[in-house]
Design a protein around this motif. Sequence first.
Motif, mmCIF file in Angstrom:
data_model
loop_
_atom_site.group_PDB
_atom_site.id
_atom_site.type_symbol
_atom_site.label_atom_id
_atom_site.label_comp_id
_atom_site.label_asym_id
_atom_site.label_seq_id
_atom_site.Cartn_x
_atom_site.Cartn_y
_atom_site.Cartn_z
ATOM 1 N N ALA A 21 4.972 2.118 -11.083
ATOM 2 C CA ALA A 21 3.654 2.485 -10.342
ATOM 3 C C ALA A 21 3.561 1.989 -9.000
ATOM 4 C CB ALA A 21 2.586 2.056 -11.351
ATOM 5 N N LEU A 22 3.585 0.564 -9.032
ATOM 6 C CA LEU A 22 3.556 -0.231 -7.694
ATOM 7 C C LEU A 22 4.529 0.319 -6.752
ATOM 8 C CD1 LEU A 22 3.420 -3.744 -9.050
ATOM 9 C CD2 LEU A 22 1.529 -2.366 -7.999
ATOM 10 N N HIS A 23 5.652 0.783 -6.906
ATOM 11 C CA HIS A 23 6.610 1.352 -6.063
ATOM 12 C C HIS A 23 6.199 2.676 -5.404
ATOM 13 C CE1 HIS A 23 10.470 2.731 -4.011
ATOM 14 N NE2 HIS A 23 10.246 3.929 -4.907
ATOM 15 N N MET A 24 5.642 3.513 -6.417
ATOM 16 C CA MET A 24 5.078 4.744 -5.958
ATOM 17 C C MET A 24 3.941 4.570 -5.034
ATOM 18 S SD MET A 24 5.348 7.225 -9.273
ATOM 19 C CE MET A 24 4.707 6.293 -10.556
ATOM 20 N N GLY A 25 2.950 3.888 -5.378
ATOM 21 C CA GLY A 25 1.772 3.411 -4.666
ATOM 22 C C GLY A 25 2.073 2.815 -3.225
ATOM 23 N N ALA A 26 3.202 1.943 -3.256
ATOM 24 C CA ALA A 26 3.733 1.564 -2.025
ATOM 25 C C ALA A 26 3.974 2.310 -0.968
ATOM 26 C CB ALA A 26 4.599 0.247 -2.321
ATOM 27 N N GLN A 27 5.018 3.361 -1.532
ATOM 28 C CA GLN A 27 5.645 4.639 -0.743
ATOM 29 C C GLN A 27 4.231 5.234 -0.096
ATOM 30 O OE1 GLN A 27 8.317 6.592 -3.100
ATOM 31 N NE2 GLN A 27 10.005 5.632 -1.574
ATOM 32 N N HIS A 28 3.333 5.390 -0.820
ATOM 33 C CA HIS A 28 2.283 6.393 -0.260
ATOM 34 C C HIS A 28 1.445 5.615 0.760
ATOM 35 C CE1 HIS A 28 2.282 8.554 -4.686
ATOM 36 N NE2 HIS A 28 3.359 8.681 -3.800
ATOM 37 N N ALA A 29 1.398 4.394 0.514
ATOM 38 C CA ALA A 29 0.517 3.616 1.635
ATOM 39 C C ALA A 29 1.301 3.057 2.472
ATOM 40 C CB ALA A 29 -0.183 2.357 0.618
ATOM 41 N N GLY A 30 2.741 3.104 2.520
ATOM 42 C CA GLY A 30 3.443 2.857 3.561
ATOM 43 C C GLY A 30 3.636 1.293 3.787
ATOM 44 N N ILE A 31 3.494 0.465 2.584
ATOM 45 C CA ILE A 31 3.470 -0.842 2.508
ATOM 46 C C ILE A 31 4.742 -1.310 1.651
ATOM 47 C CG2 ILE A 31 1.126 -1.164 3.387
ATOM 48 C CD1 ILE A 31 0.529 -1.660 0.230
ATOM 49 N N GLY A 32 4.628 -2.679 1.474
ATOM 50 C CA GLY A 32 5.732 -3.036 0.535
ATOM 51 C C GLY A 32 5.172 -3.207 -0.860
ATOM 52 N N VAL A 33 6.193 -3.410 -1.991
ATOM 53 C CA VAL A 33 5.523 -3.566 -3.118
ATOM 54 C C VAL A 33 4.583 -4.715 -3.292
ATOM 55 C CG1 VAL A 33 6.526 -3.680 -5.515
ATOM 56 C CG2 VAL A 33 7.588 -2.102 -3.936
ATOM 57 N N ALA A 34 5.052 -5.966 -2.701
ATOM 58 C CA ALA A 34 4.419 -7.128 -3.005
ATOM 59 C C ALA A 34 2.813 -7.136 -2.555
ATOM 60 C CB ALA A 34 4.915 -8.208 -2.352
ATOM 61 N N GLU A 35 2.726 -6.302 -1.366
ATOM 62 C CA GLU A 35 1.565 -6.103 -0.693
ATOM 63 C C GLU A 35 0.670 -5.009 -1.533
ATOM 64 O OE1 GLU A 35 -1.833 -6.235 1.743
ATOM 65 O OE2 GLU A 35 -0.181 -7.772 1.508
ATOM 66 N N MET A 36 1.322 -4.143 -2.278
ATOM 67 C CA MET A 36 0.532 -2.989 -3.019
ATOM 68 C C MET A 36 0.163 -3.890 -4.166
ATOM 69 S SD MET A 36 -0.017 0.102 -3.384
ATOM 70 C CE MET A 36 -1.867 -0.403 -3.720
ATOM 71 N N GLY A 37 0.757 -4.964 -4.757
ATOM 72 C CA GLY A 37 0.237 -5.518 -5.930
ATOM 73 C C GLY A 37 -1.058 -6.402 -5.621
ATOM 74 N N LYS A 38 -1.048 -6.877 -4.432
ATOM 75 C CA LYS A 38 -1.951 -7.796 -3.794
ATOM 76 C C LYS A 38 -3.390 -6.754 -3.572
ATOM 77 C CE LYS A 38 0.619 -11.377 -1.498
ATOM 78 N NZ LYS A 38 1.007 -11.818 -0.108
ATOM 79 N N ARG A 39 -3.197 -5.646 -3.102
ATOM 80 C CA ARG A 39 -4.218 -4.909 -2.962
ATOM 81 C C ARG A 39 -4.749 -4.378 -4.067
ATOM 82 N NH1 ARG A 39 -2.786 -0.487 1.965
ATOM 83 N NH2 ARG A 39 -2.271 -2.031 3.656
ATOM 84 N N LEU A 40 -3.984 -4.014 -5.240
ATOM 85 C CA LEU A 40 -4.338 -3.538 -6.590
ATOM 86 C C LEU A 40 -5.273 -4.766 -7.381
ATOM 87 C CD1 LEU A 40 -3.994 -1.026 -8.316
ATOM 88 C CD2 LEU A 40 -2.280 -2.229 -9.314
ATOM 89 N N ASP A 41 -4.905 -5.757 -6.886
ATOM 90 C CA ASP A 41 -5.642 -6.970 -7.566
ATOM 91 C C ASP A 41 -6.998 -7.092 -6.887
ATOM 92 O OD1 ASP A 41 -5.417 -9.158 -9.434
ATOM 93 O OD2 ASP A 41 -5.275 -10.543 -7.921
ATOM 94 N N ALA A 42 -7.226 -6.921 -5.667
ATOM 95 C CA ALA A 42 -8.340 -7.158 -5.041
ATOM 96 C C ALA A 42 -9.314 -5.923 -5.238
ATOM 97 C CB ALA A 42 -8.352 -7.294 -3.423
ATOM 98 N N MET A 43 -8.736 -4.963 -6.076
ATOM 99 C CA MET A 43 -9.496 -3.733 -6.413
ATOM 100 C C MET A 43 -10.706 -4.089 -7.420
ATOM 101 S SD MET A 43 -7.122 -0.492 -6.020
ATOM 102 C CE MET A 43 -6.090 -0.146 -4.600
#
Length: 431
Positions: A21-43
């Motif tokens: 899930a983090l990999h797919m979301g990161a690809q869609h957002a054009g960011i790294g997986v670690a950054e995607m995890g941080k963004r998700l945590d802030a939501m």
Amino acid sequence: AHKDSSHHFTVMTHQSFRDDALHMGAQHAGIGVAEMGKRLDAMAPAERKEWMRATLEKEGINYDFLTVDESQFTLNRAGKENSGLANVVDALSANTPNYLAASGDPVKNDASEIYDLMAKMDPSRYNDRSAFMRRYGADTLASKDALKREMARYVYASKIDPDVTAHRRADTIELSAPQKEAMAGLDAAMSRARMARMQGKVDVDAVKTITPGSFDGVPPEQHEALAKDLQQNIGVMKATAEARIINEHPQGAKLDDLVTKAAERKGKPGVVFAHSLKTVQLAKERLEAAGHRVVVITGSDSAKDKERKRLMFNPDGGKEPQADILLASDAGATGMNIQRGQWLVNMDTPMTAMTHGQRNGRIFRTGQKNDVELIDQVGNHASERRARDRLQRKYGLRDMMTSTMDGLDDTGVAHYVNMRHGAGQAAKALS
């Protein structure tokens, strides 16, 4: 596999779906997986739900049922940050009309985890943790009937115990003379460190006595600065230091007691659990020196190695065992069938009732053919007694969550409603 609509079910580990899930979301957002995890945590939860919905839609994935085994690992609680696993699984469950969380230990620590479980089941109803905790958190066990009624529409509790008897006991173990001397030294070091802190100074030797491992690998010229920093929170380290003396002392009384217990049960296979890897190693050396065949399982073992070692103790197909005592850290507390064991010793008191119950459940489980002994070693020290009290409180919560909810409505107003209903049914039958 996620996209293939011909699949009726996709079976995956917790971590694999989190990573997907983090990999797919990161690809869609054009960011790294670690950054995607941080963004998700802030939501906020509603934002995570929408994020998951959009991610799955873009990928052509459409799940309408989710079940999570060992679901206790997805629980959040007050005072603990959400895990990446919980964020992803919660976002998926919010998008599936059907959700089943399965666990032998639904709650590990406190009532805030019950709230989180309920919020996963019905987020629109359970959206105020503070209100829930005001109602049930102050004295959860005293209000257990009300809380169980609250849970009844979402939680189905049942269990299957083996057809054997578990003889449970806690043995108080007097500390050895070297342990008592070490405790006295610890108390003196605590006093010196506190006095130094009050005077604006630092006592390096005292801090090293309290937490020697903190200085491992640190250059000597940096010891004073490190000791000064550690000294600011010296009280927090006391419990850890006491546990180290009680459980890891090479001349510890628990080791002597374990060797005695093993000798008394010679010919009966046994299992020993300890949290500390040093305790595991000391116990291995003492048991082997006493002539026992020992196999050790720790977190450093791969899944393949754990299975190989398990079979040394609990072989399949009538093969001869190669070990008569299985010694394990908490890495062996879950998912292992070792019903050959007839006695089990917990050398320490786990932080949660879940871990304690999982340890004992390695031999007291379906498939066990013999009565078993479940023995806890409890050092005769105030810190161990506090740990036992904490465990008992958590067991009260665990038992409430895992005991059957049949008969919830057999008292109070519901009792009279049921009686009236039963009378009406009887009258209909007679007419």
